[in-house]
Design an enzyme around this catalytic site. Structure first.
Site, PDB file in Angstrom:
ATOM      1  N   CYS A 293       0.823  -1.220   0.000  1.00 30.96           N
ATOM      2  CA  CYS A 293       0.000   0.000   0.000  1.00 30.96           C
ATOM      3  C   CYS A 293       0.856   1.268   0.000  1.00 30.96           C
ATOM      4  O   CYS A 293       0.415   2.318   0.469  1.00 30.96           O
ATOM      5  CB  CYS A 293      -0.932   0.020   1.202  1.00 30.96           C
ATOM      6  SG  CYS A 293      -2.220  -1.214   1.114  1.00 30.96           S
ATOM      7  N   THR A 296       6.760   2.241   1.122  1.00 36.19           N
ATOM      8  CA  THR A 296       8.092   2.619   0.643  1.00 36.19           C
ATOM      9  C   THR A 296       8.066   4.023   0.047  1.00 36.19           C
ATOM     10  O   THR A 296       8.903   4.875   0.382  1.00 36.19           O
ATOM     11  CB  THR A 296       8.601   1.581  -0.382  1.00 36.19           C
ATOM     12  OG1 THR A 296       8.572   0.300   0.231  1.00 36.19           O
ATOM     13  CG2 THR A 296      10.007   1.891  -0.853  1.00 36.19           C
TER      14      THR A 296
END
Ligand code: OXD
Ligand code: MN
Length: 651
Positions: A293, A296
């Site tokens: 989701c 990162t």
């Protein structure tokens, strides 16, 4: 409940070594002099017994000790190439690893906690009784490394010396797994004994890919023995299933915090990043989101990126909330990574000088990796996770095969990212966290950002995450509850974990300034769900910077907010300059769409959670009190303004 060292350690049952003398005899018989010499630096008896039992069980042809030296790491890289687990790509330091087509994500249906009779587990987890797991291991793991070299590495999950860091042993016949471990974790060979003594425990992981063939994948298992903090993984290579230093040990760490570190530590599925505010001040965030989701990307939006997946949190002596990243690298999803959204990451992936292990992307005829959403010219053919690929290729079920797997990844050190705060990341004191965020793929209900009015309401935000399934789990589909985005990694009863959250965030050990702001974040609202004629996401990836920027100002008392039943909402006039700073128009009409309260949707969510948690035993009553209070306030608003409440009605 969690009782450590309860019943028998399966490794000892199978290997039958339970003394230092017994362990040394096996080690001396199976290691050559160079590796024996290296291992002689480890004195921890339990660790040596674990290694000896793994040797007896797996019966490797040779044992390699990874001391973390440059020469040892190079040996592992070369072994991976020799075995064919990785192949060199055109760019220096880049390699490609393919997992079997059936092993492209976490094998959730083949992942189990090993439990003792009568133990209560999370309703969201699968478990297997100790005796059954023992049978499997005897059948499939005895002799599994015949003809192979067993590699043994000693790592720390966090900077050595940090209060929440825990050491771990990684044992595998896969050089790809050890190579990944070297990139993602801190090798702590020199400090292992001292760290195991300081923390009073270490984790152990034993993995073998076996013959690494499709026929064996149905027999693949990922077992996590809670009582002995030991994992076993077989017949797979996908790092989420095999590099159990990551999610396997994260689960142990969650368990340990829930039952042994109440009011002291939490172990979360969170990124850690810093934002620079007015006058150059740094404000650190820790944010949870389910796998796949965008953690990162969000983490890298900060000016001082620390970690993108996991966080160990604790309350320091001075009353501040502190966090460390147990990892030092990124095992990042590459789909949709492109110059526009991820400039720093792209510099590493397309530039020079960074070691990268690619997995399950498309490799073109020149040895260059490609993936969906890279916004570059894409080749029409190449090799990908299922073998030869050409545009339009279909699988046996007549589905189009994508160029790259949706869960294809890149593995690289975090310090290669331009905005990584490497020195701070290595500080055992951790970074002071002022803001906690929770998010999920929520297309239709919650606004882009809202702040809890109390610690209890903050815990309720974490408990209430829902998200659309992503490609990180094999076979997952639909919209699901994802408590704290940590649910797949909570071994014990959800009620116990929740209780530990309430206790931690309400702790009197926090100083007034140390108590974090707790917020919900949602980048996934769509036009369709806001009565707009537009299509797709109502915002863009880059807006994340604004939501975090606003929270930075809010946490430092620079902006106020609008009160609502679900929490505090930003004012348009405070958001506008933040959008200006990312050179983006932000019409008031868009703000109105994003922040209008869709009462029926929110109430539906509250009902969903109330019902689901109502079925769990022992859920703390205050969760239901919060839901009930919010629901009645929302219904009162509906009464007054209708089902869609404009944000301006609240201010
Ligand atoms: C990951 C995951 O790989 O959560 O981080 O699946
Ligand atoms: Mn993750």
């Amino acid at each position: 409940m969690l009782e450590l060292k309860k019943n028998d350690d399966i490794l000892t049952v199978v290997g039958r070594i339970d003394s230092l003398a017994g362990a040394m005899a096996i080690i001396e018989k199976n290691l050559d002099s160079a590796n024996l010499q290296k291992l002689s630096r480890i004195k921890n008896t339990d660790a040596l017994i674990k290694v000896a039992n793994a040797i007896v069980m797996c019966q490797p042809d040779a044992v390699f000790i990874d001391s973390g030296s440059a020469a040892d790491v190079q040996w592992i890289r070369e072994h991976s190439l020799t075995k064919g687990e990785e192949n060199k790509l055109a760019k220096e330091g880049h390699t490609i690893h393919f997992d079997l087509p059936q092993d492209q994500a976490r094998l959730v249906n083949q992942t189990y906690y090993i439990i003792n009779e009568g133990e209560q587990m999370s309703s969201l987890a699968k478990s297997v009784l100790r005796a059954e797991a023992l049978e499997y291991i005897k059948k499939f793991m005895v002799g599994i490394m015949k003809g192979k070299t067993m590699m043994v590495g000693f790592f720390s999950r966090g900077p050595v010396g940090a209060p929440a860091a825990i050491p771990a042993i990684e044992i595998s016949s896969s050089a790809y797994v050890l190579h990944s471990a070297e990139i993602l974790y801190r090798n702590c060979f020199e400090h292992f004994d001292a760290e195991a003594q300081r923390t009073g425990l270490f984790f152990t992981n034993v993995h073998s890919e076996g013959e690494n063939v499709t026929e064996n994948v149905p027999n693949a298992r990922i077992f996590m023995d809670r009582s002995w903090m030991t994992t076993f993984a077989t017949f797979c290579t996908y790092a989420g299933n095999t590099l159990l230093l990551k999610k396997g040990n994260h689960r142990f760490s969650v368990d340990f915090c829930t039952y042994y570190k109440v009011e002291e530590q939490l172990s979360e599925h969170m990124f850690i990043t810093g934002m620079t505010g007015p006058g150059g001040r740094k404000t650190f965030f820790a944010g949870a989101a389910p796998s796949g989701c965008g953690k990162t990307t969000t983490a890298m939006v900060g000016s001082d990126f620390i970690g993108d997946d996991l966080a160990q949190l604790w309350i320091a002596e001075d009353g501040s909330l502190r966090a460390i990243n147990p990892e030092k690298g990124i095992f990042g999803i590459v789909e949709d990574v492109n110059l526009e959204g991820d400039p720093f990451l792209m510099k590493c992936l397309r530039g020079h000088g960074t070691e990268v292990i690619w997995s399950n992307v498309l490799i073109d005829k020149d040895g260059t990796p490609h993936w969906a959403g890279h916004n570059e010219e894409a080749p029409k053919e190449g090799i990908n996770f299922q073998g030869e690929w050409f545009e339009g290729k279909r699988d046996a079920d007549d589905h189009l095969i994508p160029m790259s797997h949706k869960n294809s990844r890149c593995t690289l050190v975090a310090s290669a990212i331009d905005n990584h705060a490497t020195e701070l990341s290595e500080d055992p004191k951790g970074v002071p966290v002022k803001v906690i965020t929770y998010s999920g793929r929520d297309g239709d209900t919650m606004p882009p950002v809202w702040v809890a009015k109390s610690a209890d309401e903050g815990v309720a935000i974490g408990a209430s995450i829902v998200s659309k399934a992503t490609a990180t789990e094999v076979g997952a589909s639909g919209v699901r509850r994802q408590p704290w985005a940590n649910a797949p990694f909570i071994p014990g009863a959800l009620a116990d974990y929740m209780e530990a959250q309430f206790t931690f965030f309400n702790s009197k050990k926090f100083s007034a300034a140390g108590k974090p702001v707790i917020a919900g974040l949602n980048y996934f609202l769509t036009h369709e769900n806001r009565g707009s004629s537009g299509k797709g996401l109502l915002g863009e990836k880059k807006d994340v910077k604004v939501w975090l920027g606003w929270l930075e100002l809010y946490a430092n008392g620079n902006v106020g907010a609008i009160e609502s039943p679900i929490g505090m909402l930003p004012r348009y006039n405070d958001l506008k300059p933040l959008f200006d700073s990312i050179n983006k128009e932000y019409p008031k009409s868009l703000y109105d769409m994003q922040f209008a309260l869709y009462i029926d949707n929110i109430v539906k969510r509250i009902d969903l959670q109330t019902e689901a948690y109502g079925k769990e035993g022992n859920i703390p009553g205050r969760l239901f009190d919060i839901y009930a209070k919010q629901k009645s306030a929302l219904l009162a608003l509906k009464e007054k303004f209708g089902a869609v409440v404009a944000i301006d009605s609240l201010s």
